[in-house]
Design a protein around this motif. Structure first.
Motif, short mmCIF file in Angstrom:
data_model
loop_
_atom_site.label_atom_id
_atom_site.label_comp_id
_atom_site.label_asym_id
_atom_site.label_seq_id
_atom_site.Cartn_x
_atom_site.Cartn_y
_atom_site.Cartn_z
N ASP A 1 -17.55 53.25 65.30
CA ASP A 1 -16.81 54.15 64.83
C ASP A 1 -16.61 55.27 65.98
O ASP A 1 -17.08 56.32 66.27
N PHE A 2 -15.28 54.94 66.79
CA PHE A 2 -15.01 55.64 68.13
C PHE A 2 -13.98 56.76 67.58
O PHE A 2 -12.92 56.75 66.97
N ARG A 3 -14.31 57.92 68.20
CA ARG A 3 -13.46 59.20 67.51
C ARG A 3 -13.39 60.02 68.79
O ARG A 3 -13.93 60.97 69.36
N PRO A 4 -12.04 59.75 69.64
CA PRO A 4 -11.94 60.28 70.92
C PRO A 4 -11.41 61.89 70.78
O PRO A 4 -11.04 62.22 69.70
N VAL A 5 -11.89 62.30 71.77
CA VAL A 5 -11.76 64.01 71.71
C VAL A 5 -10.69 64.42 72.91
O VAL A 5 -10.02 65.47 72.95
N HIS A 6 -10.34 63.49 73.67
CA HIS A 6 -9.09 63.58 74.78
C HIS A 6 -8.76 62.22 75.10
O HIS A 6 -9.12 61.04 74.78
N ASP A 7 -7.17 62.39 75.13
CA ASP A 7 -6.41 61.07 75.41
C ASP A 7 -5.44 61.31 76.41
O ASP A 7 -4.57 62.28 76.44
N TRP A 8 -5.66 60.60 77.73
CA TRP A 8 -4.75 60.77 78.68
C TRP A 8 -4.31 59.48 79.14
O TRP A 8 -4.87 58.27 79.03
N VAL A 9 -3.17 59.56 79.84
CA VAL A 9 -2.44 58.41 80.47
C VAL A 9 -2.60 58.42 81.87
O VAL A 9 -2.09 59.36 82.68
N LEU A 10 -3.31 57.59 82.54
CA LEU A 10 -3.52 57.56 84.15
C LEU A 10 -2.46 56.75 85.00
O LEU A 10 -2.10 55.59 84.54
#
Length: 375
Positions: free
Chosen positions: A166-175
């Motif tokens: 159960d992965f719940r991201p708090v940051h989302d970036w494109v490198l």
């Protein structure tokens, strides 16, 4: 260089504010960076039986991992997302070794290796967490990184990879190429390729306390010496002859309590343990080694460089190379410390004959070479 690499932070600021504390996204950490090896070179390494590699495919939550050497046909598949991971790129690519050692603001005793992942669109290894620090430097293409500091670390059962349920991201970036993300241990992350891309991972050694204890006890086997033999002149008859008596247990416990160690024992252990080459690492002696005098002439003109596989560390005036303790004359210690720090010397000038003979022996063993020679 470090200032650019860390987005304007000094190494001291980074260590104080971020190291093992919180993530750091660095845009254009290495401006213009697109990698240290071409796609064809990476695929050639993946097919090499001497290179540690993994090929990962997935469809929905069904994951498959194939350990190398890889098949050329798999590296051309288009039916589903896939990625190939190549471990220890620094051992096979001089530019990879140079990239790894740009991170020497972290002690080399903690530095592990450089891994590269090549992925097609949608490729990745799923949401997971590591027990070690990692810098993720983007090569060609783009990759989306989602990260989380979640406490829930339950894994999908029977999966060939450690993938979070159960992965719940708090940051989302494109490198983009040249961007870099630092993650402390236990930060969950999921990298998804946007088109074809490569990501270079600089990882660090984080042995468990259990591993350190086990290896230290193995090290003690070669260093402890307890005198005497088991004796029991006061022996009395037991009711049960098969019983291990309490007196025997007390005697052995007392004998074992005499096992002690000092900080110097720990220093010697760490020097050997941290420089011990990995199981798959081998050193190639030169096919036609230079004679001693020719070697000295070559190093005076070209300098001297450690092989990428060689690990040289020092502590408290003691030196360790590839799992072995070595003796260096006091007058040469400062120069050999420079060699350990920078992994090369511009010249052997000023070194004693004893130390030059030692460096020549390392050359003959494949541990080092004149800088102008092919590694």
């Amino acid at each position: 260089m470090t200032n650019t690499l860390l987005g304007g932070l000094t190494a001291e600021e980074f260590l104080a504010e971020y190291w093992q504390k919180k993530p750091l996204l660095i845009r254009q950490a290495v401006p213009g960076f697109t990698g240290v090896a071409s796609k064809s070179e990476l695929f050639e390494l993946a097919r090499d039986p001497e290179v540690e590699s993994r090929y990962v495919t997935h469809r929905d939550n069904n994951w498959q991992v194939i350990h190398g050497p890889q098949k050329a046909a798999d590296l051309k598949r288009k039916a589903q997302p896939w990625t190939v991971l190549i471990q220890g790129l620094n051992l096979f690519c001089p530019d990879g070794d140079a990239l790894l050692h740009r991170f020497d603001f972290i002690p080399q005793a903690r530095l592990d290796d450089l891994m590269v992942s090549y992925a097609v669109d949608g490729g990745g290894v799923g949401p997971h967490f590591d027990n070690y620090d990692v810098f993720l430097l983007q090569g060609i293409g783009r990759r989306r990184w989602q990260i989380s500091n979640q406490e829930d670390r339950r894994l999908i059962e029977d999966a060939p990879l450690k993938i979070l349920q159960d992965f719940r991201p708090v940051h989302d970036w494109v490198l983009e190429p040249g961007d870099m993300l630092y993650l402390p241990p236990h930060w969950a992350h999921n990298g998804i390729a946007i088109g074809e891309c490569t990501t270079y991972s600089i990882g660090f050694r984080s042995p468990t306390t259990q591993e350190l204890a086990q290896q230290f006890l193995i090290h003690l086997q070669d260093t402890i010496q307890l005198d005497g033999i088991y004796a029991d002149p006061e022996l009395e008859r037991q009711v049960h002859s098969a019983e291990i008596g309490e007196r025997m247990i007390d005697k052995v416990a007392d004998s074992l309590s005499r096992i002690t160690w000092t900080r110097e024992d720990v220093r010697a252990f760490l020097g050997a343990y941290l420089t011990e080459p990995k199981a798959h690492v081998y050193f190639d002696s030169p096919d036609d080694p230079l004679e001693h005098d020719d070697f000295v002439d070559a190093c005076l003109g070209q300098g001297y460089r450690l092989d990428a596989c060689t690990l040289l560390l020092f502590s408290g005036g003691q030196f360790f190379i590839n799992g072995e303790a070595i003796t260096v004359p006091d007058e040469d210690k400062a120069i050999i410390e420079q060699l350990a720090d920078h992994r090369q010397l511009e010249s052997l000038s000023g070194l004693s004959e004893e130390t030059i003979a030692l460096l020549y022996d390392w050359y003959c063993c494949g541990f080092a070479t004149p800088s102008g020679s092919l590694m």
